[in-house]
Design an enzyme around this catalytic site. Sequence first.
Site, PDB file in Angstrom:
ATOM      1  N   HIS A   1      -1.506   0.922  -4.559  1.00  0.00           N
ATOM      2  CA  HIS A   1      -1.810   2.698  -4.341  1.00  0.00           C
ATOM      3  C   HIS A   1      -1.006   3.614  -5.130  1.00  0.00           C
ATOM      4  CE1 HIS A   1      -3.793   1.956  -0.026  1.00  0.00           C
ATOM      5  NE2 HIS A   1      -4.608   1.429  -1.296  1.00  0.00           N
TER       6      HIS A   1
ATOM      7  N   CYS B   1       1.751  18.209 -19.417  1.00  0.00           N
ATOM      8  CA  CYS B   1       2.173  16.892 -20.396  1.00  0.00           C
ATOM      9  C   CYS B   1       2.456  17.453 -21.646  1.00  0.00           C
ATOM     10  CB  CYS B   1       0.897  15.987 -20.593  1.00  0.00           C
ATOM     11  SG  CYS B   1       1.617  14.598 -21.743  1.00  0.00           S
TER      12      CYS B   1
ATOM     13  N   CYS C   1       0.613  16.222 -24.800  1.00  0.00           N
ATOM     14  CA  CYS C   1      -0.710  16.483 -24.917  1.00  0.00           C
ATOM     15  C   CYS C   1      -1.218  17.856 -24.389  1.00  0.00           C
ATOM     16  CB  CYS C   1      -1.646  15.314 -24.821  1.00  0.00           C
ATOM     17  SG  CYS C   1      -2.229  15.163 -23.064  1.00  0.00           S
TER      18      CYS C   1
ATOM     19  N   CYS D   1      -3.635  11.857 -21.669  1.00  0.00           N
ATOM     20  CA  CYS D   1      -3.194  10.864 -22.716  1.00  0.00           C
ATOM     21  C   CYS D   1      -2.750   9.383 -21.888  1.00  0.00           C
ATOM     22  CB  CYS D   1      -2.208  11.409 -23.634  1.00  0.00           C
ATOM     23  SG  CYS D   1      -0.665  11.819 -22.952  1.00  0.00           S
TER      24      CYS D   1
ATOM     25  N   GLN E   1       0.802  -1.458   0.105  1.00  0.00           N
ATOM     26  CA  GLN E   1       0.129  -0.095  -0.089  1.00  0.00           C
ATOM     27  C   GLN E   1       0.748   1.171  -0.158  1.00  0.00           C
ATOM     28  OE1 GLN E   1      -2.070  -1.730   3.622  1.00  0.00           O
ATOM     29  NE2 GLN E   1      -3.617  -0.873   2.801  1.00  0.00           N
TER      30      GLN E   1
ATOM     31  N   THR F   1       0.343  -2.838   8.270  1.00  0.00           N
ATOM     32  CA  THR F   1      -1.008  -2.377   7.840  1.00  0.00           C
ATOM     33  C   THR F   1      -1.814  -2.514   8.841  1.00  0.00           C
ATOM     34  OG1 THR F   1      -2.780  -2.622   6.224  1.00  0.00           O
ATOM     35  CG2 THR F   1      -1.076  -4.315   6.507  1.00  0.00           C
ATOM     36  N   SER F   2      -2.941  -1.322   9.037  1.00  0.00           N
ATOM     37  CA  SER F   2      -3.788  -1.485   9.968  1.00  0.00           C
ATOM     38  C   SER F   2      -5.108  -2.261   9.402  1.00  0.00           C
ATOM     39  CB  SER F   2      -4.267  -0.053  10.467  1.00  0.00           C
ATOM     40  OG  SER F   2      -4.643   0.563   9.113  1.00  0.00           O
TER      41      SER F   2
HETATM   42 ZN    ZN Z   1      -0.588  13.691 -22.159  1.00  0.00          ZN
END
Ligand code: ZN
Length: 265
Positions: free
Chosen positions: A132, A165, A168, A143, A112, A206-207
Amino acid sequence: MHDTSKVTAEHPDVRRVAELISGADRVVVLTGAGVSTDSGIPDFRGPQGVWTRNPRAERLSTLQHYMADPEVRAEVWRGRLENPVWSAQPGPGHRVIAEMERRGYLDTLITQNIDGLHQIAGSSADRMIEIHGTVRDVVCMSCGERSPARVTLQRVRSGERDPACRSCGGILKSATISFGQQLVAEDLRRSESAAANCDLFLAVGTSLVVYPVAALPQIALDAGARLVIINGEPTPYDGVADVVLIDRIGEVLPAIATHWPRWVQ
Ligand code: ZN
C-alpha cells in the site's frame, strides 16, 4: 482485546509456530495494522479506527477528491505534519520480524502498512513489498518523480499549502495507495509469486478482508503451503489455517521468538 495475553512461550500453539518457522524453507510474512498499533499508529479500519470514527478522513484519502480539490490537498498536508508516524518507534512485532530475516527464516515480507516501521526495525527493502506504499516518500502524479516526504513537509511547514512538483509543477501526493487508486502492478505480481512459492505463509495483524491482498493466503494454500494466522480478532481464514493465535501481536511474536536459539529480547 484481552487485558493480558493468554498466550505464553509454553503454549503448544506458540511452540508449534516457532517450529514451523525454523523448519520452513520459504516463509512469507504478511503484516497489517495490528503490527503497528503497539507503536501508537491507529488502525484505520478497526472498531476504534480513524475512518470508523471520522468519515471525513476517508474522503481525504480518496484519490478523486485529492486530485480535484486544492483544499483537500491543503488539509491532507496540514494533517500529515501531525501524523504520529514521524515519532513512532518499531514495536516488538517489527523487531521479531526483522530478527526472522537476520536468522535466514524470511523469504519475503509483504506489508499493508504505510508507516515504514519495518525498515526502521531492520527489515531490508529488497525482501519487502510495501503493497500500500509508504508515507515516507512523496510522488508527483504528473511526472512520477519520487522524493523523501520530509522535503515536502518542510515546504508545508514554511507556509506552502499545496506544494507542487519542482520539476514539472504537477500535484504531489504521498507515495501511498489511496482509495480509488490501483495497487502497483509489479508489487502485486511479486506478492502473488512469493505466496505461490512459499511453504509457510504467516499472516500477522491483518484482518484479511481487504482484496486483492486478502487473496494471498489462498494462493499460498492452493500451492500447498501451511498457513499461520496471528491477529487480535478472528479472520475469514481461521477455519483453514494450520494454527490460529488470536491475541496481542506484541506479546505473541516475542513468545514465539523465545524458542529460537540464542534469542535475547
Ligand atoms: Zn512532476
